[in-house]
Design an enzyme around this catalytic site. Structure first.
Site, PDB file in Angstrom:
ATOM      1  N   LYS A   1     -22.949   9.174  -0.500  1.00 40.29           N
ATOM      2  CA  LYS A   1     -21.580   9.365  -0.328  1.00 40.29           C
ATOM      3  C   LYS A   1     -21.340  10.884   0.416  1.00 40.29           C
ATOM      4  O   LYS A   1     -20.710  10.919   1.316  1.00 40.29           O
ATOM      5  CB  LYS A   1     -20.775   9.135  -1.547  1.00 40.29           C
ATOM      6  CG  LYS A   1     -20.507   7.484  -1.568  1.00 40.29           C
ATOM      7  CD  LYS A   1     -20.187   7.219  -3.011  1.00 40.29           C
ATOM      8  CE  LYS A   1     -20.237   5.403  -3.174  1.00 40.29           C
ATOM      9  NZ  LYS A   1     -19.870   4.914  -4.388  1.00 40.29           N
TER      10      LYS A   1
ATOM     11  N   GLN B   1     -17.840   6.913 -10.207  1.00 38.82           N
ATOM     12  CA  GLN B   1     -18.928   6.071  -9.826  1.00 38.82           C
ATOM     13  C   GLN B   1     -18.845   5.238 -11.221  1.00 38.82           C
ATOM     14  O   GLN B   1     -19.003   5.433 -12.407  1.00 38.82           O
ATOM     15  CB  GLN B   1     -20.066   6.966  -9.783  1.00 38.82           C
ATOM     16  CG  GLN B   1     -21.362   6.005  -9.333  1.00 38.82           C
ATOM     17  CD  GLN B   1     -21.282   5.378  -7.875  1.00 38.82           C
ATOM     18  OE1 GLN B   1     -20.766   6.019  -7.232  1.00 38.82           O
ATOM     19  NE2 GLN B   1     -21.805   4.158  -8.088  1.00 38.82           N
TER      20      GLN B   1
ATOM     21  N   ASP C   1     -11.590   4.230  -3.510  1.00 42.76           N
ATOM     22  CA  ASP C   1     -12.204   2.925  -3.829  1.00 42.76           C
ATOM     23  C   ASP C   1     -11.259   1.768  -3.838  1.00 42.76           C
ATOM     24  O   ASP C   1     -11.704   0.468  -3.692  1.00 42.76           O
ATOM     25  CB  ASP C   1     -13.019   2.775  -5.196  1.00 42.76           C
ATOM     26  CG  ASP C   1     -14.379   3.191  -5.112  1.00 42.76           C
ATOM     27  OD1 ASP C   1     -14.967   3.097  -3.996  1.00 42.76           O
ATOM     28  OD2 ASP C   1     -15.191   3.274  -6.323  1.00 42.76           O
TER      29      ASP C   1
END
Ligand code: NAP
Length: 295
Positions: free
Chosen positions: A53, A97, A120
């Site tokens: 990322k 995460q 997200d």
């Protein structure tokens, strides 16, 4: 016949090039989009996803801010890191995460994020907006993998409206939100959401114009289950070690023989994975454009 390969790497590259231009335009207005990542522990898969990322951010000219905590971090320390990211003006979007270490309540942590910075698209407020948003434009981040799947279909001119989509797997990051997205007015698919308790998975898959496999069981979806010329998107990822070479490789949920039956096939690796990463960047850029300043 061999299925047309849906190339996620090339499609994601096209999306990233568009995002690069949007980032240049934002910076010209004094707005600097930035992705924050919060990683707790040293799970090898998570380490590699987070590193990817940050590489993606560098590629599109975007700042990235990395926060790593030890696996033994307390819930209080994780909460403090989330609160700091919520108010960091360099961060226009961030991710936590997953998975978090055992014993940490993931949903409770996700709820602490500022929904406007949820890169997200997994904050309950944003998932709620997806549930409520049957029609019209959605002004909130979408979960990246479902959004990447829809984008992959659009960019290959694969019709969705009126098609029967069978989604295999009801996980929170893929299967469940994908059904909500595909049945919005304007996309207009008819979706069957299947899971491990579905009584006859082969029969469900056989009825599908589009199959999305998001399970994590190698070669679960057999070639003989598919309707000829169906579009198949493989999402599941399993790391297996080749007994001959000793090397680890990633395999999907779809039997490789499916390429002889399907019309279009999105492979693992190189399909939905890169699309998911591109949509994460898109969520951060969208958020910066929506807010219009570094909040
Ligand atoms: P998850 O939450 O563990 O969900 C897996 C789902 O598969 C569950 O709904 C489970 O059913 C179902 N399942 C398990 N065995 C099955 C079987 N034999 N037949 C039918 N359904 C079965 O996982 P997830 O987070 O949704 O992720 C799914 C897969 O996609 C994983 O391999 C993950 O690594 C991959 N993934 C890929 C990307 C990408 O960008 N490419 C992104 C996210 C996830 P039950 O609910 O009944 O247990």
């Amino acid at each position: 016949m061999v299925a047309v390969r849906l190339d996620g790497v090339a499609t994601a590259a096209a999306i990233k090039s568009e995002l690069t231009e949007r980032i240049v335009a934002l910076k010209a207005r004094g707005i600097f989009p930035g992705l924050g990542t919060l990683l707790v522990g040293e799970d090898p898969g998570s380490l590699s996803y987070v590193a990817g990322k940050h590489r993606d951010c560098a590629e599109v000219g975007m700042e990235s801010i990395r926060v790593d905590l030890p696996a033994k971090a307390s819930a209080g320390q994780i909460r403090a890191a989330i609160e700091a990211l919520n108010i960091d003006p360099r961060v226009t979007g961030f991710i936590i995460q997953l998975p978090l270490p055992a014993g940490i309540n993931e949903n409770a942590m996700l709820e602490l994020m500022d929904p406007a910075k949820d890169a997200d698209g997994l904050h309950p407020a944003n998932l709620g907006r997806l549930v409520l948003g049957v029609s019209g434009s959605l002004n909130s981040p979408l979960p990246c993998t479902p959004a990447g799947i829809v984008e992959m279909l659009h960019r290959h001119s694969i019709e969705i409206a009126g098609k029967h989509v069978v989604v295999v797997g009801r996980g929170l990051t893929v299967g469940r939100p994908l059904g909500l997205l595909l049945t919005r007015k304007g996309l207009d698919a008819t979706v069957t959401l299947t899971h491990s308790r579905t009584t006859d998975l082969a029969a469900e898959v056989r009825r599908a114009d589009i199959v999305v496999a998001a399970v994590g069981v190698p070669a679960l979806i057999k070639a003989e289950w598919l309707k000829p010329e169906a579009t198949v998107l493989d999402v599941g990822i399993t790391r297996v070690v080749d007994p001959v070479t000793g090397r680890a490789k990633l395999v999907g949920d779809v039997d490789p023989d499916a390429a002889a039956v399907a019309g279009f096939l999105s492979p693992v690796p190189g399909g939905v994975g890169p699309m998911t990463r591109a949509m994460l960047i898109a969520n951060v850029v969208d958020a910066a454009e929506r807010v219009g300043y570094n909040a």
